[in-house]
Design an enzyme around this catalytic site. Structure first.
Site, PDB file in Angstrom:
ATOM      1  N   PRO A  64       0.832  -1.209   0.000  1.00  0.00           N
ATOM      2  CA  PRO A  64       0.000   0.000   0.000  1.00  0.00           C
ATOM      3  C   PRO A  64       0.861   1.252   0.000  1.00  0.00           C
ATOM      4  CG  PRO A  64       0.165  -0.855   2.225  1.00  0.00           C
ATOM      5  CD  PRO A  64       0.883  -1.844   1.334  1.00  0.00           C
TER       6      PRO A  64
ATOM      7  N   TYR B 276       2.095  10.903  -3.694  1.00  0.00           N
ATOM      8  CA  TYR B 276       2.297  11.368  -5.070  1.00  0.00           C
ATOM      9  C   TYR B 276       2.220  12.905  -5.133  1.00  0.00           C
ATOM     10  CZ  TYR B 276       1.555   6.416  -5.515  1.00  0.00           C
ATOM     11  OH  TYR B 276       1.662   5.062  -5.327  1.00  0.00           O
TER      12      TYR B 276
ATOM     13  N   TYR C 297      -3.479  14.034 -13.916  1.00  0.00           N
ATOM     14  CA  TYR C 297      -4.637  13.130 -13.976  1.00  0.00           C
ATOM     15  C   TYR C 297      -5.970  13.854 -13.923  1.00  0.00           C
ATOM     16  CZ  TYR C 297      -1.047  10.182 -11.591  1.00  0.00           C
ATOM     17  OH  TYR C 297       0.088   9.534 -11.195  1.00  0.00           O
TER      18      TYR C 297
ATOM     19  N   CYS D 280       4.104  28.569 -16.156  1.00  0.00           N
ATOM     20  CA  CYS D 280       3.666  29.003 -17.477  1.00  0.00           C
ATOM     21  C   CYS D 280       3.102  27.834 -18.292  1.00  0.00           C
ATOM     22  CB  CYS D 280       4.829  29.664 -18.202  1.00  0.00           C
ATOM     23  SG  CYS D 280       5.463  31.036 -17.242  1.00  0.00           S
ATOM     24  N   GLU D 281       1.991  27.307 -17.824  1.00  0.00           N
ATOM     25  CA  GLU D 281       1.269  26.223 -18.492  1.00  0.00           C
ATOM     26  C   GLU D 281      -0.202  26.389 -18.129  1.00  0.00           C
ATOM     27  OE1 GLU D 281       2.491  23.479 -20.211  1.00  0.00           O
ATOM     28  OE2 GLU D 281       4.617  23.851 -19.837  1.00  0.00           O
TER      29      GLU D 281
HETATM   30  C1  LIG Z   1       2.637   2.376  -7.209  1.00  0.00           C
HETATM   31  C2  LIG Z   1       2.719   0.971  -6.790  1.00  0.00           C
HETATM   32  C3  LIG Z   1       2.190   0.557  -5.553  1.00  0.00           C
HETATM   33  C4  LIG Z   1       1.436   1.483  -4.645  1.00  0.00           C
HETATM   34  O1  LIG Z   1       0.217   1.847  -5.169  1.00  0.00           O
HETATM   35  P1  LIG Z   1      -0.832   2.686  -4.300  1.00  0.00           P
HETATM   36  O2  LIG Z   1      -1.962   2.922  -5.209  1.00  0.00           O
HETATM   37  O3  LIG Z   1      -0.149   3.941  -3.886  1.00  0.00           O
HETATM   38  O4  LIG Z   1      -1.202   1.848  -3.117  1.00  0.00           O
HETATM   39  C5  LIG Z   1       2.368  -0.763  -5.182  1.00  0.00           C
HETATM   40  N1  LIG Z   1       3.020  -1.641  -5.975  1.00  0.00           N
HETATM   41  C6  LIG Z   1       3.522  -1.289  -7.166  1.00  0.00           C
HETATM   42  C7  LIG Z   1       4.223  -2.294  -7.992  1.00  0.00           C
HETATM   43  C8  LIG Z   1       3.387   0.024  -7.623  1.00  0.00           C
HETATM   44  O5  LIG Z   1       3.878   0.366  -8.808  1.00  0.00           O
END
Ligand SMILES: *Cc1c(COP(=O)(O)O)cnc(C)c1O
Length: 416
Positions: A275, A373, A317, A344-345
């Site tokens: 996670p 993120y 996104y 500037c976007e």
């Molecule tokens: C990004 C990623 C995660 C984490 O995903 P979440 O949506 O932040 O829980 C876990 N495993 C892999 C391989 C990933 O690329």
């Protein structure tokens, strides 16, 4: 559940008013709540406690050392995707046996570093990677422990940029090629087959795709077992969503754990989960200052000192983030406006056509759910130093990453 709340009309992180941090640190800054991180990882771990498990927090979601250290002390392991992330988890003292390594493009030096450190396993994403691992492990007189990441071809029903488990994605081994690759791997001298892995996407708000994927990989596990390939680990990746908007509440980790564990009873496998967002997302906010209020032809623009270089999710996104005044005043009028950054976007925005209480120049605004993120995706676009990061513990706070300076931005450059 998080520890950001208003008290006496000031938005607090735990017991610290965000306005106090802004005074000392300046804006923009990210602020993380230690207690929220601890709460999230505990809930997640407790939910899976009935079965043998290893929770490997996905470092890429938020890789600040203070965040990693907090989670490590709560017993988390880590899912890494680069040598840089390996270095980070080493710095917080994580032993190799709590580290898994994911990603489609592992470099030779990265593989060497991970083998050297003795990580739990590599989540292999292609035949070429498997051959490379076998050869590098051979040159080091070691065996590389692996799982194969299969692509279960289920639609996670999330944003296309964060869908990873469909046939058309670059990730994993196609489901129908997996048996052959396992057979090949099992015969390799410097490979030790330990597990099976999948990760279907991020910000999932329904449990159905997780269960569909699990059913598919369990079916594969049975076939492998029949061929004499016995696995120890089943890695189901990450992906559980968080509530960015009040209307959209994803399943609680306990519910998620319940449906997964129901499929896994009677199996002699250790479950690994990776996670990221669900742990860090709502444990952080981005605090920005309002520079200007600009009345456009059609609507008002609130121009903030943070932009897409600090938090890229809306631009990347079209993601939604809650926006709140740090100092609450009653009797504000509401209006429909765009909240935009200084970059500037035209894609540089935090909200479009959002109904918000009226803001004034010089006020502070909190961008919620920015703990995952957020800072990790920030850049120096427009030659802007990256924001400071702060962590709060109760009534105390510390800067856990200093604001970058312009001098640091130029440090590696020279004129030819
Ligand atoms: C990004 C990623 C995660 C984490 O995903 P979440 O949506 O932040 O829980 C876990 N495993 C892999 C391989 C990933 O690329």
């Amino acid at each position: 559940m998080d520890y950001f709340h208003y008290s006496e009309n000031l938005l607090h992180c735990e017991e610290v008013p965000l306005s106090k941090i802004a005074q000392e640190v300046g804006t923009p800054f990210y602020c993380y709540s230690e207690k929220t991180l601890q709460h999230h990882i505990r809930v997640f771990k407790d939910a899976f406690a009935p079965i043998s498990n290893l929770i490997c927090y996905s470092v890429k979601a938020n890789s600040n050392l203070a965040v990693l250290s907090t989670l490590f002390k709560e017993g988390a392991g880590f899912d890494i995707v680069s040598a840089g992330e390996l270095e980070r988890v080493k710095r917080v003292g994580c032993p190799g046996e709590r580290i898994v390594y994911s990603g489609v493009g592992k470099g030779r030096d990265e593989i060497k570093a991970a083998l050297e450190y003795g990580i739990l396993m590599f989540n292999v994403e292609s035949r070429s990677e498997l051959l490379r691992l076998n050869s590098i492990a051979g040159s080091m007189a070691k065996k590389a422990p692996i799982a194969i990441r299969v692509n279960p071809d289920v639609d996670p029903q999330t944003h296309p940029y964060i869908s990873t488990g469909m046939r058309t994605n670059k990730f994993g081994i196609p489901f129908d090629k997996a048996l052959d690759l396992y057979t090949e791997a099992a015969a390799m001298e410097h490979i030790e087959v330990l597990g099976l892995d999948c990760h279907i996407g991020s910000q999932l708000t329904s449990l159905t795709p997780f269960v569909d994927a699990l059913k598919r990989v369990l079916h594969l596990e049975k076939k492998l077992s029949a061929l004499g390939i016995k696995l120890k680990y089943m890695d189901l990746g990450g992906g559980l969503g968080i509530p960015y908007e009040e209307e959209q509440i994803p399943p609680h980790p306990e519910h998620y754990a319940g449906v997964l564990m129901a499929e896994l009873v009677d199996l002699d496998l250790t479950l690994i989960l990776e996670p990221g967002r669900v742990i860090a997302g709502n444990a952080g906010v981005l605090v920005t200052g309002v520079e200007y209020i600009k009345q456009g032809e059609e609507k008002q623009f609130i121009i903030t000192d943070a932009g897409m270089s600090d938090l890229m999710r809306p631009a990347l996104y079209g993601a939604y983030h809650g926006l709140q005044p740090v100092v609450r005043r009653f009797g504000r009028e509401e209006s429909v406006c765009d909240v935009v950054g200084p970059i500037c976007e035209s894609g540089d925005y935090f909200a479009r056509d959002r109904t918000l209480p009226e803001f004034q120049e010089g006020e502070l605004m909190a961008v919620r759910s920015a703990g995952a993120y957020g800072f990790v995706m920030s850049s120096n676009y427009n030659s802007r130093p990256r924001a400071a990061e702060v962590m709060v513990r109760g009534d105390k706070f510390a800067v856990v990453r200093r604001r970058e300076t312009i001098a640091q931005l130029l440090e590696n450059e020279s004129i030819f």
